[in-house]
Each structure stands twice: as structure tokens, then as C-alpha cells.
Scaffold this motif. Structure first.
Motif, PDB file in Angstrom:
ATOM      1  N   THR A   1      72.804 -30.025  62.337  1.00 59.74           N
ATOM      2  CA  THR A   1      72.519 -31.120  63.128  1.00 59.74           C
ATOM      3  C   THR A   1      72.302 -30.940  64.708  1.00 59.74           C
ATOM      4  N   ARG A   2      71.201 -31.758  65.216  1.00 65.97           N
ATOM      5  CA  ARG A   2      70.708 -31.387  66.531  1.00 65.97           C
ATOM      6  C   ARG A   2      71.746 -31.900  67.413  1.00 65.97           C
ATOM      7  N   GLY A   3      71.653 -31.217  68.559  1.00 68.37           N
ATOM      8  CA  GLY A   3      72.582 -31.372  69.540  1.00 68.37           C
ATOM      9  C   GLY A   3      74.116 -30.899  69.169  1.00 68.37           C
ATOM     10  N   VAL A   4      74.184 -30.347  67.982  1.00 68.33           N
ATOM     11  CA  VAL A   4      75.448 -29.888  67.507  1.00 68.33           C
ATOM     12  C   VAL A   4      75.361 -28.344  67.243  1.00 68.33           C
ATOM     13  N   ASP A   5      74.563 -28.002  66.291  1.00 67.41           N
ATOM     14  CA  ASP A   5      74.426 -26.754  65.916  1.00 67.41           C
ATOM     15  C   ASP A   5      73.178 -26.047  66.397  1.00 67.41           C
ATOM     16  N   TYR A   6      72.176 -26.946  67.129  1.00 65.66           N
ATOM     17  CA  TYR A   6      71.333 -26.338  67.885  1.00 65.66           C
ATOM     18  C   TYR A   6      71.028 -27.344  69.150  1.00 65.66           C
ATOM     19  N   ASP A   7      70.268 -26.905  70.032  1.00 69.22           N
ATOM     20  CA  ASP A   7      69.940 -27.475  71.289  1.00 69.22           C
ATOM     21  C   ASP A   7      69.386 -29.137  70.980  1.00 69.22           C
ATOM     22  N   GLY A   8      69.957 -30.099  71.619  1.00 68.16           N
ATOM     23  CA  GLY A   8      69.554 -31.481  71.428  1.00 68.16           C
ATOM     24  C   GLY A   8      68.653 -31.782  72.608  1.00 68.16           C
ATOM     25  N   GLY A   9      68.864 -33.333  72.724  1.00 68.16           N
ATOM     26  CA  GLY A   9      67.938 -34.129  73.366  1.00 68.16           C
ATOM     27  C   GLY A   9      68.373 -34.542  74.930  1.00 68.16           C
ATOM     28  N   TRP A  10      69.584 -34.034  75.449  1.00 66.88           N
ATOM     29  CA  TRP A  10      70.054 -34.382  76.644  1.00 66.88           C
ATOM     30  C   TRP A  10      69.396 -33.457  77.514  1.00 66.88           C
ATOM     31  N   ALA A  11      67.997 -33.499  77.800  1.00 67.31           N
ATOM     32  CA  ALA A  11      67.501 -32.591  78.626  1.00 67.31           C
ATOM     33  C   ALA A  11      66.133 -33.116  79.087  1.00 67.31           C
ATOM     34  N   GLN A  12      65.361 -32.619  79.829  1.00 68.79           N
ATOM     35  CA  GLN A  12      64.196 -32.903  80.226  1.00 68.79           C
ATOM     36  C   GLN A  12      63.023 -32.572  79.196  1.00 68.79           C
ATOM     37  N   TYR A  13      63.274 -31.421  78.415  1.00 72.92           N
ATOM     38  CA  TYR A  13      62.292 -31.119  77.308  1.00 72.92           C
ATOM     39  C   TYR A  13      63.032 -30.666  76.183  1.00 72.92           C
ATOM     40  N   ALA A  14      62.645 -31.135  74.648  1.00 76.97           N
ATOM     41  CA  ALA A  14      63.397 -30.717  73.596  1.00 76.97           C
ATOM     42  C   ALA A  14      62.353 -29.869  72.650  1.00 76.97           C
ATOM     43  N   VAL A  15      62.791 -29.056  71.947  1.00 76.96           N
ATOM     44  CA  VAL A  15      61.971 -28.226  71.015  1.00 76.96           C
ATOM     45  C   VAL A  15      62.398 -28.620  69.469  1.00 76.96           C
ATOM     46  N   ALA A  16      61.436 -29.036  68.786  1.00 76.67           N
ATOM     47  CA  ALA A  16      61.792 -29.483  67.390  1.00 76.67           C
ATOM     48  C   ALA A  16      61.056 -29.021  66.243  1.00 76.67           C
ATOM     49  N   SER A  17      61.632 -28.717  65.128  1.00 74.55           N
ATOM     50  CA  SER A  17      60.589 -28.176  64.006  1.00 74.55           C
ATOM     51  C   SER A  17      59.769 -29.633  63.621  1.00 74.55           C
ATOM     52  N   ALA A  18      58.545 -29.319  63.411  1.00 76.10           N
ATOM     53  CA  ALA A  18      57.547 -30.480  63.160  1.00 76.10           C
ATOM     54  C   ALA A  18      57.856 -31.199  62.072  1.00 76.10           C
ATOM     55  N   VAL A  19      58.661 -30.717  60.943  1.00 75.07           N
ATOM     56  CA  VAL A  19      58.992 -31.702  59.972  1.00 75.07           C
ATOM     57  C   VAL A  19      60.100 -32.429  60.439  1.00 75.07           C
ATOM     58  N   THR A  20      60.546 -32.626  61.514  1.00 70.96           N
ATOM     59  CA  THR A  20      61.682 -33.363  62.077  1.00 70.96           C
ATOM     60  C   THR A  20      61.029 -34.549  63.217  1.00 70.96           C
ATOM     61  N   VAL A  21      59.624 -34.461  63.240  1.00 70.98           N
ATOM     62  CA  VAL A  21      59.090 -35.447  64.158  1.00 70.98           C
ATOM     63  C   VAL A  21      58.525 -36.581  63.615  1.00 70.98           C
ATOM     64  N   VAL A  22      59.029 -37.835  64.175  1.00 72.07           N
ATOM     65  CA  VAL A  22      58.302 -39.087  63.340  1.00 72.07           C
ATOM     66  C   VAL A  22      57.493 -39.691  64.540  1.00 72.07           C
ATOM     67  N   PRO A  23      56.322 -40.263  64.339  1.00 74.75           N
ATOM     68  CA  PRO A  23      55.617 -40.935  65.194  1.00 74.75           C
ATOM     69  C   PRO A  23      56.187 -42.503  65.170  1.00 74.75           C
ATOM     70  N   ILE A  24      56.158 -43.032  66.439  1.00 75.22           N
ATOM     71  CA  ILE A  24      56.767 -44.397  66.418  1.00 75.22           C
ATOM     72  C   ILE A  24      55.625 -45.377  67.158  1.00 75.22           C
ATOM     73  N   PRO A  25      55.472 -46.614  66.739  1.00 71.20           N
ATOM     74  CA  PRO A  25      54.806 -47.478  67.305  1.00 71.20           C
ATOM     75  C   PRO A  25      54.675 -47.727  68.646  1.00 71.20           C
ATOM     76  N   ASP A  26      53.629 -48.228  69.588  1.00 68.38           N
ATOM     77  CA  ASP A  26      53.650 -48.280  70.930  1.00 68.38           C
ATOM     78  C   ASP A  26      54.254 -49.742  71.150  1.00 68.38           C
ATOM     79  N   THR A  27      54.776 -50.428  70.281  1.00 65.86           N
ATOM     80  CA  THR A  27      55.699 -51.826  70.274  1.00 65.86           C
ATOM     81  C   THR A  27      57.070 -51.386  70.381  1.00 65.86           C
ATOM     82  N   LEU A  28      57.510 -50.186  70.029  1.00 65.16           N
ATOM     83  CA  LEU A  28      58.970 -49.693  69.942  1.00 65.16           C
ATOM     84  C   LEU A  28      59.183 -48.903  71.360  1.00 65.16           C
ATOM     85  N   SER A  29      60.244 -49.440  72.019  1.00 63.27           N
ATOM     86  CA  SER A  29      60.438 -48.724  73.287  1.00 63.27           C
ATOM     87  C   SER A  29      61.309 -47.322  72.794  1.00 63.27           C
ATOM     88  N   PHE A  30      61.145 -46.438  73.613  1.00 62.60           N
ATOM     89  CA  PHE A  30      61.743 -45.253  73.674  1.00 62.60           C
ATOM     90  C   PHE A  30      63.287 -45.571  73.443  1.00 62.60           C
TER      91      PHE A  30
END
Length: 333
Positions: A99-128
């Protein structure tokens, strides 16, 4: 860079300067734009939850993360710098769920590293701010409803705990046609929110007429499905007592307390079931993004507040004390 770091041994949390990470082979780095604050983060800080697979004593919290790719590692195809993305809340590694942010570093940071398989593109219409919490706050109840419970339309459902996950559960159950939906929460504001999100009935668990009101709402049969999003032992007892014949109790909220079935003989006679549920799979996040694109779902009501990363401890305090009855507080670097 700044990161919200927890020492799990001392239960010390602070936003501090750490070395900036970079994308390795098969990875991307994102510039974080928004990260959700979950009750699981609060429980990690309090020591109620403990990482099972963390190497070392410290971790950057945050399993709900969205941002923009700014580095692409060697061997990564199909992802480019500048893409708007969210990160899955975890990944499968060697047969183990991490689990991200539990077993390895998560997203409460300015930058976060992720395995490519866990990255999902989102549409411009959906806010961060709305995208970041789809993994977990929305995908966990969605997985519990569709995969673990297999909820069918026009069947009675109970939702115990109308917080970050439970509020979305009510919204999702309404969308798929579950009926009636009975929401249960001790907080009046949470019960009112449940009705706004689509519950047919909202009850205080301490109401002396509780059992009769559930029976009246379900035509005397009880609930086909009961979801515990609170992770509280008395909730599970009450939910089990509310089940119909062949009813299912789905345990989503996490607790280290024993599970008690109040009447084992009755439970067996009525052929009821208990099922555990944890997180969600990648397919649930993709399904939800499709529903958002088709305008079946939107989550603007779920963003209860936006705070800078430097005020992460304050966000944790607000969520722990239920100040303002938040669904999701969002951190932005």
C-alpha cells in the motif's frame, strides 16, 4: 523537497525536508498536485494501524495522490512528461499487496515516484482535488459493493459509518439501484449528509427503536447486505443482527478487535455470511473513471477543504476530531 513523514516506531509525524526522489527503471515521477487525507492516515499516526511490509521506520504518508508526470524512467512506454494522472493506492509485488503511503513512500510530498503500472491518466475535465481520492475513498466502497458483496438492485442495504468511504458508498449504491438504503451514524450531520447523498433512511445506532425501524424499512425481512465502514466492534454486532436470511456482512472498516457474531446458531440457520474487504483493484479505479467521464458520478461535494502540505498535521487533527464533518480534506504542495 517537503514531505509528510511518519516514524512508525515513535509515532512522530512532521512535514520536513527530505531528498528529492527520481524515477528509476519502470517508474515515473509526478509533481504532486493534490493528495487526500484518509482516516487510515490518522490511524497510522496513532499506531492503531501498522505497516506490514515497510522497510525501515519512516514513510511518507498519502495513498490518494494525483499530479503531473515530470520524469519518465527507463523502459516506460505510453506515459509522457506533462500528463495529468492519478496513482493507484498500491500494487502487487511478488504476490504481496503493498500500500502506497504505508509500505512505501506516498503522496504527501512535492514529488512522488510510482511504478508505471500504477499510473492512470485522467481527463482534463477532472480536477486533481477530485481525482486524487478516487483510489480508496471511492474505489474501496465500489469494490466492496460490486466485487465482494455483489449487490443487486432493489435489495436492502445498510451502511454503517457515513464518513469518507461510507458517504461514497451511499452515492454508489444509489447509482446502481440498491433500495432501500439505510445509513447508520451517531453524528446528526453525517446522517443528514447520507440523506443528501441518496439514503432512504438515516438512523442513529443508539436509537432504542433501531431494530423496529430497520424492519419497517425492509418489510420485516432485514438487510440483504450490511457494510461496516466504521471498523468498530459494536457496529459489527448491530449490523449482523440486522441481516435478512442469506444476508452478507461486509467488513471494510479496519480494526484489531475480535469479530463477534451475537447469535451463532441463528447466523448459521439463516445461512448468513461474513466477508472481509480491503482496498480495491486497478479495474475498480478504471471503472469509476469511465463513470465520471460518462457523467454518472461527480465528487465536488466530497472535497471538504483544501490545505497546504505544510498544514498536514492540522488536516489530520481536523479529520480525527471530525471538525466540520469532512468527507475528504485535500493537501496541496
Amino acid at each position: 523537497m517537503l514531505a509528510g513523514r511518519l516514524n512508525v516506531s515513535t509515532r512522530t509525524f512532521a512535514v520536513e525536508e527530505v531528498e528529492e526522489p527520481h524515477a528509476g527503471p519502470g517508474q515515473v515521477r509526478i509533481a504532486v498536485r493534490a493528495a487526500g487525507v484518509c482516516l487510515s492516515d490518522v490511524h497510522l499516526i496513532q499506531g492503531i494501524l501498522k505497516p506490514l511490509h515497510l522497510a525501515g521506520d519512516s514513510v511518507t504518508l498519502g495513498h490518494e495522490t494525483a499530479g503531473v508526470i515530470d520524469e519518465v524512467g527507463e523502459g516506460v512506454a505510453g506515459l509522457t512528461v506533462g500528463e495529468r494522472v492519478l496513482l493507484q493506492a498500491g500494487e502487487l509485488a511478488g504476490g504481496t499487496v503493498l500500500t502506497r503511503g504505508v509500505d512505501y513512500d506516498g503522496g504527501w510530498a512535492q514529488y512522488a515516484v510510482a511504478s508505471a503500472v500504477t499510473v492512470v491518466p485522467i481527463p482534463d475535465t477532472l480536477s486533481f482535488e477530485q481525482a486524487c481520492f478516487i483510489p480508496d475513498a471511492v474505489s474501496t466502497p465500489w469494490g466492496a459493493i460490486t466485487a465482494t458483496a455483489g449487490v443487486q438492485a432493489a435489495r436492502a442495504v445498510g451502511v454503517w459509518g457515513v464518513g469518507g468511504l461510507g458517504a461514497h458508498a451511499v452515492q454508489l449504491l444509489r447509482m446502481i439501484g440498491a433500495a432501500p438504503i439505510v445509513a447508520v451514524d451517531p453524528l446528526p450531520a453525517a446522517r443528514e449528509r447520507a440523506l443528501q447523498f441518496g439514503a432512504d433512511l438515516a438512523l442513529d445506532p443508539a436509537d432504542p427503536e433501531f431494530a423496529g425501524l430497520v424492519g419497517e424499512a425492509t418489510g420485516g425481512t432485514g438487510l440483504a447486505y450490511a457494510f461496516d465502514f466504521a471498523g468498530v466492534a459494536p457496529v459489527r454486532v448491530q449490523a449482523a443482527r440486522s441481516l435478512a436470511r442469506w444476508g452478507k456482512l461486509i467488513l471494510v472498516g479496519l480494526t484489531d478487535q475480535p469479530l463477534v457474531i451475537p447469535d451463532g446458531t441463528r447466523f448459521s440457520y439463516l445461512e448468513q455470511q461474513v466477508r472481509g474487504h480491503y482496498g480495491s483493484g486497478p479495474e475498480q479505479v478504471l471503472e469509476l473513471l469511465s463513470l465520471v467521464a460518462l457523467k454518472r458520478l461527480e465528487f465536488s461535494r466530497s472535497v471538504s477543504g483544501i490545505l497546504p502540505l505544510t498544514e498536514a498535521a492540522e488536516a489530520v487533527r481536523q479529520l480525527d476530531q471530525k471538525e466540520g464533518n469532512p468527507i475528504r480534506l485535500i493537501l496541496v504542495p
